[in-house]
Every structure is written in structure tokens, then in C-alpha cells.
Design a protein around this motif. Structure first.
Motif, short mmCIF file in Angstrom:
data_model
loop_
_atom_site.label_atom_id
_atom_site.label_comp_id
_atom_site.label_asym_id
_atom_site.label_seq_id
_atom_site.Cartn_x
_atom_site.Cartn_y
_atom_site.Cartn_z
N ASP A 40 11.34 -0.84 -10.00
CA ASP A 40 12.62 -0.41 -9.43
C ASP A 40 12.82 -0.96 -8.02
O ASP A 40 13.96 -1.13 -7.57
N ALA A 41 11.71 -1.24 -7.32
CA ALA A 41 11.83 -1.83 -5.98
C ALA A 41 12.40 -3.24 -6.07
O ALA A 41 13.19 -3.66 -5.22
N VAL A 42 12.03 -3.98 -7.12
CA VAL A 42 12.58 -5.32 -7.32
C VAL A 42 14.06 -5.22 -7.69
O VAL A 42 14.90 -5.98 -7.19
N LEU A 43 14.37 -4.28 -8.57
CA LEU A 43 15.76 -4.13 -9.03
C LEU A 43 16.67 -3.59 -7.93
O LEU A 43 17.87 -3.87 -7.91
N ASN A 44 16.08 -2.83 -7.01
CA ASN A 44 16.84 -2.24 -5.91
C ASN A 44 16.27 -2.74 -4.57
O ASN A 44 16.05 -1.97 -3.64
N TYR A 45 16.06 -4.04 -4.50
CA TYR A 45 15.39 -4.65 -3.35
C TYR A 45 16.22 -4.46 -2.06
O TYR A 45 17.43 -4.26 -2.11
N LEU B 97 0.84 -1.19 0.00
CA LEU B 97 0.00 0.00 0.00
C LEU B 97 0.87 1.24 0.00
O LEU B 97 0.46 2.30 -0.46
N HIS B 98 2.10 1.09 0.49
CA HIS B 98 3.03 2.22 0.60
C HIS B 98 4.29 1.94 -0.23
O HIS B 98 4.91 0.89 -0.10
N THR B 99 4.66 2.90 -1.04
CA THR B 99 5.81 2.76 -1.93
C THR B 99 7.10 2.50 -1.16
O THR B 99 7.95 1.73 -1.60
N ASP B 100 7.22 3.12 0.02
CA ASP B 100 8.48 2.97 0.76
C ASP B 100 8.69 1.56 1.31
O ASP B 100 9.80 1.22 1.73
N GLU B 101 7.65 0.73 1.29
CA GLU B 101 7.80 -0.63 1.78
C GLU B 101 8.07 -1.63 0.64
O GLU B 101 8.39 -2.79 0.89
N MET B 102 7.95 -1.17 -0.59
CA MET B 102 8.10 -2.07 -1.73
C MET B 102 9.45 -2.79 -1.77
O MET B 102 9.49 -4.00 -2.02
N PRO B 103 10.59 -2.11 -1.53
CA PRO B 103 11.88 -2.82 -1.58
C PRO B 103 11.98 -3.97 -0.57
O PRO B 103 12.57 -5.01 -0.86
N ALA B 104 11.38 -3.78 0.60
CA ALA B 104 11.43 -4.84 1.62
C ALA B 104 10.58 -6.03 1.18
O ALA B 104 10.97 -7.19 1.37
N ILE B 105 9.41 -5.76 0.61
CA ILE B 105 8.54 -6.84 0.13
C ILE B 105 9.20 -7.57 -1.02
O ILE B 105 9.17 -8.81 -1.10
N ALA B 106 9.83 -6.81 -1.93
CA ALA B 106 10.54 -7.43 -3.04
C ALA B 106 11.66 -8.32 -2.53
O ALA B 106 11.85 -9.45 -3.03
N GLY B 107 12.38 -7.87 -1.52
CA GLY B 107 13.46 -8.67 -0.94
C GLY B 107 12.94 -9.97 -0.36
O GLY B 107 13.59 -11.02 -0.48
N LEU B 108 11.77 -9.92 0.26
CA LEU B 108 11.19 -11.14 0.85
C LEU B 108 10.88 -12.16 -0.24
O LEU B 108 11.22 -13.34 -0.11
N TYR B 109 10.24 -11.71 -1.32
CA TYR B 109 9.89 -12.66 -2.38
C TYR B 109 11.13 -13.19 -3.09
O TYR B 109 11.16 -14.36 -3.50
N MET C 112 5.71 -12.52 5.95
CA MET C 112 5.16 -11.21 6.27
C MET C 112 3.65 -11.32 6.43
O MET C 112 3.00 -12.21 5.87
N CYS C 113 3.12 -10.40 7.20
CA CYS C 113 1.69 -10.36 7.44
C CYS C 113 1.29 -8.90 7.66
O CYS C 113 2.03 -8.14 8.29
N ALA C 114 0.14 -8.52 7.16
CA ALA C 114 -0.32 -7.14 7.34
C ALA C 114 -0.44 -6.82 8.82
O ALA C 114 -0.84 -7.66 9.63
N LYS C 115 -0.08 -5.61 9.19
CA LYS C 115 -0.17 -5.19 10.59
C LYS C 115 -1.63 -5.07 11.03
O LYS C 115 -2.49 -4.71 10.24
#
Length: 347
Positions: A297-302, A224-236, A310-313
């Protein structure tokens, strides 16, 4: 001077003055017809369709009340030889524009390009509908191309991942551009987007550009938030490296073709569909939505970490709790499930 001569001169003067007045009136009318403010503010654009004749244009101008006086518009158009020079397009109208100015644009084909922006597109049908709304061709013409396996192959894609070729952004394209040329334009922009730097980063995570976009579509579906995308990409990416199932809820929702689902249940996980990452390992065959540039870019710069869960808060902030072990994850999952129950979100 004889009375006769004086009478003649008087008559001549009167005639001269009348002719002068008529000339001034004619010049004023001519100015108003050609150069005066003639276009209304009833419409923002005049659309001239492919194949339209001069009479079609005049009819549109009249029916849509574009010109204050359609007869004057016709006269100026004929004077400027527009009937033999009709060109399709989307022509900008401004209140007070003169007939001569507008017809000059129409005759020269000086149309204004559509600033076409798209994002948050889930399905090809949604994209085709948006294209049909913004351009001359209708949605059926666009979906025929988007679903065409031969077209996808000609651009180096499969039928499943062809959708990743369309990078969400703002594009300036003429309204009457043919659908196949619009798609070709998107391909050109795709090639510009995938710079050597981006390709190198994709290779570093052992993914093709198409696979990066597929994963990015999942990241976008989760974040839902762009700033969390790199962390989610890293998890996958961690899950892919370990050979684990991705178990991404957005893919399950896509596989079930039910986008009203707010709570993924066990019955949703049983569907036998290659997009169900709870059953099939690796990436799905295509994107579950158009990924954004930010998600690509979040995937490329994970973000590098060792989280695999992960689980939604449970505060419904849109952020996630990340975990390294299943035990940690179950604690987070129970909190979120309890929060769903408290809000009576059962499906």
C-alpha cells in the motif's frame, strides 16, 4: 406371616437393594466412562493423520496420555461406531472433556482450523518450512509447488514472481488440507486483496500488481519504520521514471545470498545477478522477500517528492536522510560511513 415368608421377603429385599446399588454403581461408571471428565491437559490438540486407522488413533491417545483411561476411550469409541468413521484433522482438546464429546468431534470431523499467520518471510524455503510446521504435509511438498514453473504459470505468474501471490496475513485453514488446495486458497485471497481500486493505483504508476509487490519487497527491505515506507516508495518510483538504476542495497544482499551483511561494500556490488540493482536497470525479476500489506500500500499510495537519493541516518534510528542531488547525498553518506567506522561495522 410364616417365618419362611418373612425370610423370603427379607432375602428379596436384600437382593433388590444389592441390585439397586449395583445399578447405581453401573450407572455412575457408565456416566464417568461416557460423560465424565476423561481428557487430560497433556496435549492441546489430537492430530489424526490422513490414512490413520482406529488403532493408530487409540495408540496416539495412549502414548500422548490424552485420555485418563485409554481402555474407556476405546470402549466408548467402539460403542459410538467411530472405528469405521475415522477422519483426519486437528482436534482441540480441553481438560475435563468427556470421551463422548471428543469422539463425537472425531467421528463428525469437527476439527479446529489452524490460524496461520506469516510475515517477514525472506525465501521460498523459509515459507515452505513454516507451512510444513503448521500443516500435515511436510516442507518438501510445499517447496515442490512453490518452485514449480507450471503451477506459477497456471495462476498467471512467472517462476520468479510467483512468491508475490502470497499476501502476509492471518488465514484459517484446516490442518490436513492438501498443499495444492492451500496454495489455491492463497490465490483466492490474492484476488480479493487486489481490488479494482488497488489495480487502478498500480496502473497509475505504470506497474502490474506483481511489479508493485516486487518494488514493495524492496521498500520493506529498506524501511525499518512503516511510516517511512511511502517516502521510500516515492524515491524508487522517481528513479524508475528517470530510467536510473534503483541501487537498492537489500537487492545486493539478496543477490549475494548473504543476509549477514550489515555494510554493503564495493565487492558486493560486482556480482552479476539480475537481482543486483546496481548493475541491472529496472525492477528485479521477483521479490527479495514477501512484501507486507503495508509496503504494498505504500507503493500504491507513495509520497510524491523529488528525492532520488537516500542514506540511513547516522544516529541508527532506522530512518533515512533524503536528497535531491548527488552532492547532498554524498554528505549524508559520509556521515553514515563514519558512524559505521566508529562502531567497527566493517561488513
Amino acid at each position: 406371616m410364616t417365618e419362611k415368608k418373612r425370610g423370603f421377603r427379607k432375602a428379596f429385599s436384600i437382593i433388590f437393594i444389592l441390585l439397586l446399588i449395583l445399578g447405581i454403581i453401573a450407572a455412575w461408571i457408565g456416566y464417568q466412562v461416557f460423560m465424565g471428565p476423561s481428557i487430560t491437559d497433556k496435549q492441546e490438540y489430537l492430530y489424526v493423520k490422513t490414512g490413520d486407522t482406529f488403532e493408530d488413533v487409540v495408540r496416539t491417545v495412549s502414548e500422548q496420555q490424552i485420555a485418563k483411561n485409554p481402555a474407556f476411550f476405546r470402549f466408548v469409541a467402539e460403542t459410538m461406531e467411530y472405528p469405521d468413521n475415522v477422519k483426519p484433522g486437528r482436534y482441540k482438546l480441553t481438560k475435563g472433556m468427556s470421551n463422548r464429546h471428543l469422539i463425537g468431534n472425531l467421528r463428525g470431523g469437527y476439527q479446529e482450523a489452524v490460524k496461520f499467520r506469516f510475515e517477514n518471510i525472506r525465501l521460498k524455503a523459509n515459507f515452505a518450512a513454516l507451512l510444513g510446521k503448521n500443516f500435515e504435509a511436510d516442507s518438501t511438498a510445499f517447496i515442490a509447488i512453490l518452485d514449480n514453473e507450471e503451477v506459477a504459470t497456471s495462476y498467471g505468474f512467472t517462476a520468479a514472481n510467483f512468491f508475490t501471490m502470497f499476501i502476509p496475513n492471518t488465514y484459517e485453514i484446516y490442518w490436513n488440507t492438501a498443499p495444492n488446495k492451500i496454495v489455491a486458497r492463497f490465490h483466492d485471497e490474492y484476488n480479493k486483496f487486489w481490488t479494482s481500486e488497488r489495480k487502478e493505483k498500480a496502473a497509475a504508476v505504470q506497474l502490474t500488481p506483481q511489479e508493485v509487490s516486487v518494488l514493495a519487497s524492496i521498500v520493506k527491505g529498506e524501511a525499518l519504520h512503516t511510516d517511512e515506507m511511502p517516502a521510500i516508495a516515492g524515491l524508487y518510483l522517481n528513479r524508475l521514471k528517470k530510467g536510473m538504476l534503483l541501487q537498492a542495497d537489500p537487492t545486493v544482499i539478496f543477490a549475494n545470498n548473504d543476509f549477514t551483511i550489515r555494510r554493503v561494500l564495493n565487492r558486493h556490488l560486482t556480482i552479476d545477478n539480475p537481482y543486483n540493482t546496481y548493475r541491472y536497470k529496472g525492477l528485479p525479476p521477483g521479490p527479495i522477500m514477501l512484501p507486507s500489506i503495508a509496503s504494498i500500500d505504500a507503493v500504491l499510495n507513495y509520497k510524491q517528492h523529488d528525492y532520488i537519493y537516500m542514506c540511513a541516518k547516522d544516529d541508527f534510528s532506522g530512518y533515512h536522510n533524503f536528497a535531491r542531488t548527488q552532492a547532498e547525498h554524498l554528505v549524508n553518506a559520509r556521515k553514515f560511513q563514519r558512524a559505521l567506522n566508529e562502531r567497527n561495522i566493517m561488513r
